[in-house]
Motif scaffolding. Sequence first.
Motif, PDB file in Angstrom:
ATOM      1  N   ILE A 121     -12.205 -27.601  43.598  1.00  0.00           N
ATOM      2  CA  ILE A 121     -12.908 -28.820  43.533  1.00  0.00           C
ATOM      3  C   ILE A 121     -12.050 -29.767  43.364  1.00  0.00           C
ATOM      4  O   ILE A 121     -11.253 -29.816  42.330  1.00  0.00           O
ATOM      5  N   LYS A 165     -18.205 -26.574  53.434  1.00  0.00           N
ATOM      6  CA  LYS A 165     -17.226 -25.261  53.945  1.00  0.00           C
ATOM      7  C   LYS A 165     -17.881 -24.389  54.469  1.00  0.00           C
ATOM      8  O   LYS A 165     -18.752 -23.604  54.077  1.00  0.00           O
ATOM      9  N   GLU A 185     -20.661 -23.133  51.898  1.00  0.00           N
ATOM     10  CA  GLU A 185     -20.719 -23.898  50.584  1.00  0.00           C
ATOM     11  C   GLU A 185     -21.104 -25.354  50.879  1.00  0.00           C
ATOM     12  O   GLU A 185     -20.360 -25.888  51.797  1.00  0.00           O
ATOM     13  N   LEU A 202     -20.766 -28.742  48.380  1.00  0.00           N
ATOM     14  CA  LEU A 202     -20.352 -29.160  46.962  1.00  0.00           C
ATOM     15  C   LEU A 202     -20.617 -30.592  46.980  1.00  0.00           C
ATOM     16  O   LEU A 202     -20.082 -31.324  47.674  1.00  0.00           O
ATOM     17  N   LYS A 233     -20.682 -29.736  42.693  1.00  0.00           N
ATOM     18  CA  LYS A 233     -21.448 -28.570  42.205  1.00  0.00           C
ATOM     19  C   LYS A 233     -22.222 -27.963  43.682  1.00  0.00           C
ATOM     20  O   LYS A 233     -22.614 -28.793  44.657  1.00  0.00           O
ATOM     21  N   ASP A 234     -22.111 -26.944  43.603  1.00  0.00           N
ATOM     22  CA  ASP A 234     -22.545 -26.127  44.894  1.00  0.00           C
ATOM     23  C   ASP A 234     -24.134 -26.105  45.004  1.00  0.00           C
ATOM     24  O   ASP A 234     -24.779 -25.377  44.183  1.00  0.00           O
ATOM     25  N   THR A 243     -26.068 -24.818  47.330  1.00  0.00           N
ATOM     26  CA  THR A 243     -26.662 -23.452  47.835  1.00  0.00           C
ATOM     27  C   THR A 243     -26.827 -22.539  46.853  1.00  0.00           C
ATOM     28  O   THR A 243     -27.714 -21.665  47.376  1.00  0.00           O
ATOM     29  N   ARG A 244     -26.450 -22.565  45.674  1.00  0.00           N
ATOM     30  CA  ARG A 244     -26.851 -21.727  44.808  1.00  0.00           C
ATOM     31  C   ARG A 244     -28.090 -22.182  43.520  1.00  0.00           C
ATOM     32  O   ARG A 244     -28.518 -21.373  42.998  1.00  0.00           O
TER      33      ARG A 244
END
Lengths: 375, 232
Positions: free
Chosen positions: B2, B11, B64, B66, B70-71, B73-74
């Motif tokens: 990061i 990514k 991903e 971010l 902060k990602d 996708t989660r």
Amino acid sequence: MRRRILGRSFRNRKARLALAMLSVVLGASLVAALVNLSLDIPQKASSQLRAYGANILVLPAAPPGSDVAYIPESGLGYLEGADLAPSIVGYTPYLYGQVEIDGQRVVLAGVRLDTVARTSPWWRVTGGGVWEVGSGMGAVVGAQVAEKLQLALDREFSVKYGNNIRTFRVAGIVSTGAAEESQVFVDLKAAQELMALEGKVGLVQVSALTGPRPLSQLSQLIEQGMPGVEARVMGQIASAEARVLGKVQLLMALVAALILIASGLVILSTMTTTLLERTTEIGLMKALGASDLRVAELFGAEIGIIAAGSGVVGYLLGYMIALFIGRQVFASSVSPRPAAFLVTLASAILVTLVGSTPPLRRAMKIDPALTLRGE
Amino acid sequence: MITADLALEVKGLTKFYGERVCALDHVSLSVRRGEWIAIMGPSGSGKTTFLNIISCLDRPSQGEVLVNGKDITRLTREELTRFRRETVGLVFQQFHLIPYLNAVENVMLAQYFHSMADEAEARQALERVGLGGRVHHLPSQLSGGEQQRVCLARALINSPGLLLADEPTGNLDKANEDLVMRIFQERRREGYTIIMVTHDPEIAGMADRIVRFDHGHVVAETHNQVAEATRA
């Protein structure tokens, strides 16, 4: 801000919301009328029975036709005796028989003309009601009989019972809206002489206060003090009426339920159309960061306002309907009932909620990315 | 890894619609804080899909994303909604204003969903985009350019770190286009990170970098020396 959004949204869709509200108002008003009447009818019926004056009916215990199917007039003194003293307000003996007037069969009732007006206050007698008790000539003729036999006031007419014939003069014409209109009322003594049943009566209507003693206890006392009679509490008649009322109420409830279902369907269709029209708006709200809960809250508030508004208006309308029916049928007003208001409000909320839930669930699933692209 | 000065780091971003349609195919891209990126490309190249994913309106199939480290996708659906209202300002080609709310109320709507509506602040936001005299006008009483400026005021009212715009001048005439683009340029000077999808090379020329998409791939990246120098 929520109030602003709701206010503007309502103003923007007045016609559609008015239609939705109208459908719920119709269902709710019927529920309100039904509940108001259901709560009031039994009371009104019982007050009407009280207005009749009589609440105990004394009948001969033996089957009609036999000699003992009459009550000896001499025994009626018991009703004025010390045993029943504080409870009995008054009583009226009746003697019925089928007679012929101008060749037509008519029911003749011998009554104590001086007391019947007091025990039957709902009678409407035209012609001044000159009963001529002393002469035994006066007769009060039921409106239907008067019309059928063309018995005008002061007209004399002959009454034939078996071989006995007696002449009476029309002293009044009675309208009651019930069976009395097809009967002729004469002095009890005159009727006894005509039917050769001197000293006998067919039944006695007794007016009793319900305060000092229960009516059931009074009726037992009467049966004990006057052998050979059966004393029926008019409540039995009232309960028979209640069964009929129950059926009427069931019918009204079914109609109300059907109208509420129809209201629910109208709400379902209106809300579905509304939410379809507002898909982009909902998508935008979500894109701006509104959670599903916030969107549900906004639309839920709209639905709540429709439900509550319809419930209140429906109740007022329903109360007016109940008032109208009360006046037409019972000749008295219907008192507003808090329970009726609560039931109406609950019905309006329930039907609106049930009708709105499927489109609301659909709104929750709207994908902002798709709707903002116009898909 | 990061990187602290990256506003966005993507990514291997891949997005399938169904089993066969691949809208984005292993896209990787980084955007520095305060950078203005113009995304160009033919229709169906994946530009809007890319924008929808980074604005938390859509989810990727792989990869991903971010945002401010902060990602996203989660994140769960609710977390994505919260993240979107706190981090992203959206500007649409079709403006998407609520028709029965006036200009200031449309701006307040974003405040309302974010935290608390403040009319004075919303008026100020409209004044900053030159609509101080039109606060009580309904969208139907505003020109296209004015509507887009209300949309911009709404996107900026919660001071998001990331300003995402999808063809913001696509429905505007030249005069209004200039007005709107001037606002974007002012925001860039204030340090906003801007990612803008556009077909217009002139508008793309105002950005620090032009990223070209084709068939779900990033096919070219062009740095605008003049714009970067202006910013510096």
